[in-house]
Design an enzyme around this catalytic site. Structure first.
Site: not given
Ligand code: AMP
Ligand code: MG
Length: 494
Positions: A90, A92-93, A125-126, A176, A183, A252-253
């Site tokens: 989901g 997360g940030r 940390d979002g 963005r 996804r 998810d990407n």
């Molecule tokens: P990503 O690898 O960037 O595609 O992220 C994978 C997952 O980690 C997704 O659910 C993102 O929302 C979450 N995520 C990545 N970085 C952060 C962050 N700094 N704080 C909270 N969630 C994160």
């Molecule tokens: Mg992602």
């Protein structure tokens, strides 16, 4: 007088059932400052760049103020990360502010990335650091200028707050824009819960938003799957044709719309080699340059699995439908890839041996560490003047490797009727001079993060906005890195 809303939001995703997302506003930041507004994109979206750049606009772009008409939410999704299924990821940030209809009638998501914690943040940390925000800005805009489907960057603001990674780093928020943020992992979220109704509602939503032609088909969900597969096959072929390595092709990407998303450890290759990996977290090379078609197909198989209950009431028939759809990936990819390579070589029509001609060149490039982008770009000159071969052969460790291939190439060119000038123009349009080379991206980020100097970032954006033009005044940006400038690894930088 009533103030006109900055965004004319119409939020269709927010009208989906509650279990699709969590509603929450962005978390305000200490001292927002606009570092970049994409004025051209703002115009395309029907937004007023001046108001976006005003204090009112920047407060919205930083998440300090919720724009009128916005229904902020964090979307739920799941995903396979490096092959392992995670049932809940989901946003997360990221916070989806809402959707607007752009000037050409396309519905676009406006999302803040780095906008604070959400119920999906897990241990994160979002927030986002300035470096990765600028990186996404540069590379996603470069992809758009190259003509490759991608999410876009509307704005970057610094927050005046530090984010802690290994050290404190300046925080930032990226705005963005995407044709949607749905996804493969969004489908997996519902499928993993046995929520067939959720999968169906999502599929119907996607058909209405992205693939309305599927609604007419006898089996609309099969048609949806076919269309997503075709789009992803075309997308990955385009990636390969510019030397792009996504770096973290987790499910998810991968978007359902067919746009490139999530610019973390992505990179453009300098020297060509199909095994190239930059991402520090991809130790097995799962997402290496040459593996991308295979991984895309694997991800699409995960999508197909989620759709099984919709494809047919009979499970075996559903599996057959899914398999047929997936089997079309290879053909779709190969056709798009061969066509792309043919264009790169300046071939005007397709002949059976063309793929082998292109692969012969690629193998020679791999053995001789030839620069991917420059080798193809310099064919522009070689096609009009054999004297220019000197600049091409110089890119090969063993220059004779090019000479042998060039004989074969010219024999093939002679089979077609085209003036050298027309041929040169065709090659120029298929082969960029400028890509976001890693050392240039790093240089721009280092200046911005280390010295608050955004001039290199701005210059790089200017150059990359016209990748197919020569821009002799920016010749340095077309050059491969010197040995001491080579970037060997990129980092997720979350
Ligand atoms: P990503 O690898 O960037 O595609 O992220 C994978 C997952 O980690 C997704 O659910 C993102 O929302 C979450 N995520 C990545 N970085 C952060 C962050 N700094 N704080 C909270 N969630 C994160
Ligand atoms: Mg992602």
């Amino acid at each position: 007088m009533q103030a006109v809303d900055l965004f004319a939001f119409d939020n269709s995703y927010a009208r989906l059932p509650d279990r699709f997302f969590a509603r929450l506003p962005p978390t305000p930041v200490a001292a927002p400052r606009l570092v970049r507004l994409n004025e051209r994109l703002a115009w395309d979206l029907g937004l007023d760049p001046q108001r976006l750049a005003s204090a009112e606009g920047v407060a919205i772009l930083a998440g300090n103020c919720v724009a009128g008409g916005s229904e902020p939410l964090a979307a739920a999704y799941a995903g396979h990360q490096f092959g392992n299924f995670v049932p809940q990821l989901g946003d997360g940030r990221a916070i989806l502010l809402g959707e607007i209809i752009d000037r050409s009638g396309v519905r676009r998501d406006i999302q803040l990335k780095g906008a604070g914690p959400t119920p999906y943040s897990r241990r994160g940390d979002g927030r986002a650091a300035l470096g990765p925000v600028l990186r996404e800005y540069i590379v996603s805009e470069a992809m758009a200028a190259l003509g490759i489907p991608t999410t876009r960057a509307l704005a970057a603001v610094t927050t005046g707050e530090a984010v802690w990674r290994e050290t404190p780093l300046p925080g930032a928020v990226l705005t963005r824009v995407a044709s949607s943020h749905i996804r493969v992992g969004t489908f997996q979220f519902f499928a993993a819960r046995g929520d067939v109704d959720g999968v169906r509602q999502l599929a119907d939503y996607v058909i209405a938003r992205h693939y309305p032609q599927a609604a007419q088909a006898a089996n609309r969900y099969r048609a949806l799957l076919d269309l997503v597969i075709a789009r992803q096959a075309g997308l990955v072929a385009q990636w390969l044709c510019v030397g792009f390595i996504h770096g973290v092709m987790n499910t998810d990407n991968m978007t359902i719309s067919g746009e490139t998303i999530d610019y973390g450890p992505c990179a453009f290759m300098d020297a060509y080699h199909p095994g190239t990996v930059y991402s520090s977290i991809d130790s097995q090379g799962r997402y290496a340059y040459g593996n991308q078609p295979r991984i895309a197909q694997w991800n699409l198989a995960r999508l197909a699995e989620t759709l099984l209950p919709l494809l047919d009431h009979d499970q075996e028939a559903a599996i057959r439908q899914a398999q047929e759809a997936l089997d079309a990936f290879a053909g779709g990819f190969e056709k798009a890839y061969a066509a792309g390579l043919g264009r790169k070589l300046g071939l005007l029509d397709a002949r059976p041996d063309d793929l082998s001609l292109a692969q012969d060149l690629l193998e020679r490039m791999a053995r001789n560490s030839a620069d991917f982008t420059l080798t193809f770009r310099r064919l522009c000159d070689a096609v009009v003047d054999e004297q220019s071969d000197a600049n091409l052969r110089a890119l090969f460790a063993e220059p004779g490797a090019y000479d042998e291939w060039a004989v074969r190439w010219r024999q093939r060119l002679a089979q077609e009727d085209a003036t050298p000038d027309a041929r040169r123009d065709a090659i120029r349009e298929a082969n960029p001079a400028f890509i976001p080379r890693n050392h240039l991206v790093e240089e721009a980020i280092a200046a911005a993060v280390g010295a608050a100097d955004f001039a290199p970032f701005e210059t790089l954006l200017t150059v990359l906005a016209k990748p197919y033009e020569d821009q002799p005044e920016f010749g340095r940006y077309a050059e491969p890195p010197r040995p001491d400038q080579v970037v060997h690894q990129t980092f997720c930088g979350t």
